[in-house]
Structures are given as C-alpha cells and as structure tokens.
Design an enzyme around this catalytic site. Structure first.
Site: not given
Length: 331
Positions: A184, A208, A279, A282, A305, A314
């Site tokens: 990211r 994250k 993005h 990614r 994730h 994705y």
C-alpha cells in the site's frame, strides 16, 4: 437537516441538551473518572495510523456538524441515539447522493465512536445496541480499478528510468515495491532502513492495524532497491526520504502517501498508458499471483490481509482468462 438532541431523551437518566449545552457540548458521565473525555478523541486515539485517524476524524466532523456541533471534539456522542444515526444515513444517501460504500464508511465511523462512548459509560447499553444494529446499505458494483498488463508495467518502470538524478533511482524503487510486493502507498512511507535485509532479500512492513509482515524482494525488485540504498546510504531511519531540488536526500523527512501517488501519476503520464491509481499496482500484484495459481492463502499473507475474501476482491483477471478457465470444467 439537523435532528435536535432534545427530541430524544436518554433512556437511562432522561438527560436532554439545552441551548446552553449546545454551545459548550458537555458530556454527562456515569463515573467522575471519565469526566472530560470526548468519545471521538478517545476513539481516534485507538486507531493505528495517522492516515486512518485523519479519514475517520473527517467523517466524524461531518456527522457532528450535521447534528449541530462545530466538530467531533465538541459533540456529546454519549447522547447519540438510533434515530440520529438513521437520520444521518438518510441525509447522506438520499439528500447528498453519496454512494452506498461511502455511506457505509460513515456508518462505520459513527458506530465506532458510539462503542467508545458506551465503553466510557457515557451511553447506556440499550442505546448502543440499537445503534450497533443499524445495517449497512447493501450494494454490489463491478470491482473498481484494474490490473496492468505486462507491457504497461514495463512502460511504467521505463518512464521512471528515463528521468535523471536521485529522484529517478528512488521512484524506480518505489514503483518496484508497489508492483512487485503489492505494498500500500501508506506502507511505503513507513518503511525503515533497519527493516531491510538485502542479503536475505526481505523487507519487514508495518501494515494496517499495526500488523507486521515480511515481503520478499526478488530479481529486479531487489536490484532497484539496492540501487536506491547505494545512493541513499546506510544511515538508519526512513527508507525513502524527500529529495531537494538540488538532489539532496532528506532522511529525516519521509514521503507521505500523496507523494507516492504523485510518483505513480508522473510515471503514468510519461509512459502514456491508460489512467491508473496507485492501488491498481497492488491489484496487479494480486492478480498476477492468482493467475499463476499461487495459493490464495499465500497471496493473502503477502498482501497483509486478514482473510482470503478480501484478497479475492483484488482479482482482476480478464473475462478472456475466466472464459478459458470455464472451458476446463467437465461434466
């Protein structure tokens, strides 16, 4: 549209806001220990990154202003009720025309601050349970974004290579990590030199939720990063720093997410490929691994994730590829 807090009293103690209360926005707490704590500020303090705090603070400010207060820090969230939340969602969806995804993002922020208010004993359990039960808007849309073709990604890197000076070396390394490791853009800005091991070809990333993961630098990716390190030097600190007009690298001033976006945007403009977002790089990383039949759990772990359902979103393989896969089915 505003909903008056006076219209809905607190079921637990019957407290309602007066005009004076609206100006000062005091919060009545069950315990004096929590006195003076604003639920929004407490909720924001629990978020793991500056980016998350900035985004959620903005959403809560919108909700607070709609409720009649200057900002989130002055809103008595403990007196928020089900009718307020439903009215706010109606305002966003039907009157302001926000997409379902955007409305659901606001709902998530409001539910988060309501839970914090409940934990601070500023909100009774029944009121919190009613807010928690508000359902997100159902929505299905074709997946956003796209995956780059091999030709497009090659042109993107070549565009960065055509530049001169230290920015070119840095930008190539950034693009290589975005495309080749699926980082990211916010993760790129938090990379530390001491978390890089060129000998092992590994890099520790803080993602994250403050979750740490290891990514692997293969082939050309390692070469691009090594070239940047040779220019940057081995001083501990931020892996990617700002660069002055004179070409000096400032290691005490890391890139921010918007700077990473500009690096991608500049390369896209110079390469002449169709428009992309940061993005999309990614998405490209995930799509290529899935197309090569890499186990989706491995892809999930590489991308940081929490579950494979997120990773599956994705996948941007073309309809032609899906048709070829369908033709393999047997009766």
């Amino acid at each position: 549209m505003q909903i008056d807090f006076e219209a809905v009293s607190d079921r637990a103690d019957g407290v309602a806001l007066t005009e004076t209360d609206r100006k000062t926005s005091p919060i009545s707490l069950a315990s004096p220990v929590d006195e003076g704590v604003n639920a929004a500020l407490a909720y924001l303090a629990e978020l793991s990154t500056d980016v998350s705090r900035s985004v959620v603070r903005s959403r809560l400010n919108v909700a607070a202003r709609w409720l009649g207060f200057p900002d989130a820090a002055s809103c008595p969230w403990g007196q928020l009720r089900f009718v307020h939340v439903v009215g706010f969602l109606h305002e966003l969806s039907d009157k302001r025309g926000l997409s379902a995804n955007s409305v659901n993002a606001y709902l998530s922020a409001v539910k988060g601050v309501a839970e914090t208010a409940w934990r601070l004993r500023q909100m009774d359990h029944l009121s919190f349970a009613e807010i928690k039960a508000v359902k997100s808007l159902r929505v299905y849309r074709e997946p956003a974004g796209r995956a780059l073709t091999s030709d497009e990604s090659r042109k993107l890197i070549e565009a960065a290579e055509s530049e001169s000076g230290s920015k070119s070396v840095r930008d190539q390394a950034v693009l290589a990590l975005l495309l080749g490791c699926g980082l990211r853009r916010a993760e790129v800005t938090r990379l530390r030199f001491e978390n890089l091991s060129l000998a092992d070809g590994t890099l520790r990333v803080i993602g994250k939720g403050n979750k740490e993961r290891k990514v692997f630098l293969s082939g050309v990716i390692a070469e691009k990063v090594r070239a940047w390190v040779e220019l940057r030097g081995d001083t501990p600190g931020w892996l990617f720093g700002r660069i002055t007009k004179g070409g000096r690298v400032l290691l005490n001033s890391p890139l921010d997410p918007s700077s990473v976006g500009r690096i991608v945007g500049r390369a896209q403009d110079d390469s002449g490929i169709a428009p992309i977002t940061t993005h999309d790089l990614r998405r490209t990383f995930a799509t290529r691994l899935l197309a090569k039949n890499v186990d989706i759990v491995a892809v999930k772990n590489l991308m940081g994730h929490s579950n494979v359902a997120t990773t599956a979103k994705y996948d941007r393989r073309s309809e032609e590829a899906l048709q070829r896969a369908a033709e393999l089915a047997e009766l």
